[in-house]
Design a protein around this motif. Structure first.
Motif: not given
Length: 285
Positions: A156-159, A164-168, A245-248
């Motif tokens: 939720e609050s991850v850049p 991808a790293r946090v999801l992994a 580098h940013q949300h699409p």
């Protein structure tokens, strides 16, 4: 005779057997434990070369190869050519060792057949055919969405660049042994799941993999592409995440002047906006 020749005190038969068998038993246990570590390292990191295993386990390559030979003989691992993404250099590809289905079964729960039977029943009860497949797909989406709630909280609050790293890490907590790394020769990342607890069921019902890919796309905020799955015989479930580098949605909402040189305010600029909005988040060709 040996005891008399060396001046050693004679010992009884049972005592001699106990003394000689204990070191041998300990050695066998140590070898078995190290062999399990080799198999576990392949599970956690995916198909690996002997050199990679030796580095991770702090063993010599010769020792690792002995354990690999034993695991191959037992049908736990198999040797295969290393898959190369992008342009390949000269020479033969390195040999890697991957877990076989038998090897994976040692780490899986024994509920594969039950799950497959349940999904088959859902398809049949819905009427079979395309309607039945749609019912299985609906179940798969509902199942993955329930898992995704925990992942969504973690992201939720991850850049964007760290998602991808946090999801992994979240997937690894659920037993998928996942990692995220830069994609070779491409602008993006690869989300790799080195273990799949439902691989055997997903082999029969690909809707499970498709639903998971859809959820990954929503969680990461961009279109993703599944490159390989364990269910289809690959060593790792690999998902390509294009570099952003940013949300699409944010990128698409910006006027062209913010991302490209200024253009005259003609009708063609509206067309450009629509094109950029459609292209945002797509996987590069």
């Amino acid at each position: 005779m040996a005891a008399q020749a060396t001046g050693a005190a004679p010992t009884s038969g049972p005592s001699t057997t106990a003394q000689s068998s204990t070191p041998q038993s300990t050695t066998q246990d140590e070898q078995h434990g190290t062999r399990n570590k080799v198999a576990r390292s392949i599970l956690d990191h995916g198909p690996s070369t002997a050199a990679e295993l030796a580095l991770r386990l702090e063993l010599t390559q010769a020792a690792v190869r002995r354990h690999l030979d034993a695991l191959v003989a037992e049908g736990v691992v198999e040797a295969r050519a290393k898959r190369v993404y992008g342009s390949r250099g000269r020479g033969r590809p390195a040999k890697v060792f991957a877990l076989t289905d038998c090897g994976r079964d040692a780490f899986d729960q024994a509920y594969d057949q039950l799950a497959a039977d349940a999904l088959r029943w859902i398809a049949h009860s819905a009427g079979g055919g395309e309607v039945g497949e749609a019912a299985v797909a609906a179940f798969a989406r509902a199942r993955v969405e329930a898992q995704a709630e925990r992942y969504r909280e973690a992201l939720e609050s991850v850049p964007q660049k760290d998602r991808a790293r946090v999801l992994a890490r979240a997937l690894s907590e659920d037993g998928y042994a996942a990692t995220a790394r830069a994609a070779p020769a491409q602008a993006g990342e690869q989300l790799c799941q080195h273990h799949c607890p439902v691989a055997h069921t997903a082999e029969q019902f690909p809707q499970l993999c498709e639903a998971e890919t859809e959820v990954f796309s929503r969680l990461l905020g961009t279109h993703v592409q599944r490159l390989a799955t364990i269910a289809h015989g690959d060593g790792v479930c690999t998902t390509f995440i294009p570099g952003t580098h940013q949300h699409p949605k944010t990128a698409a909402a910006k006027p062209p002047a913010a991302r490209t040189p200024a253009q005259p305010p003609k009708t063609t600029s509206n067309t450009s906006n629509a094109t950029n909005a459609n292209e945002a988040g797509r996987n590069p060709a």
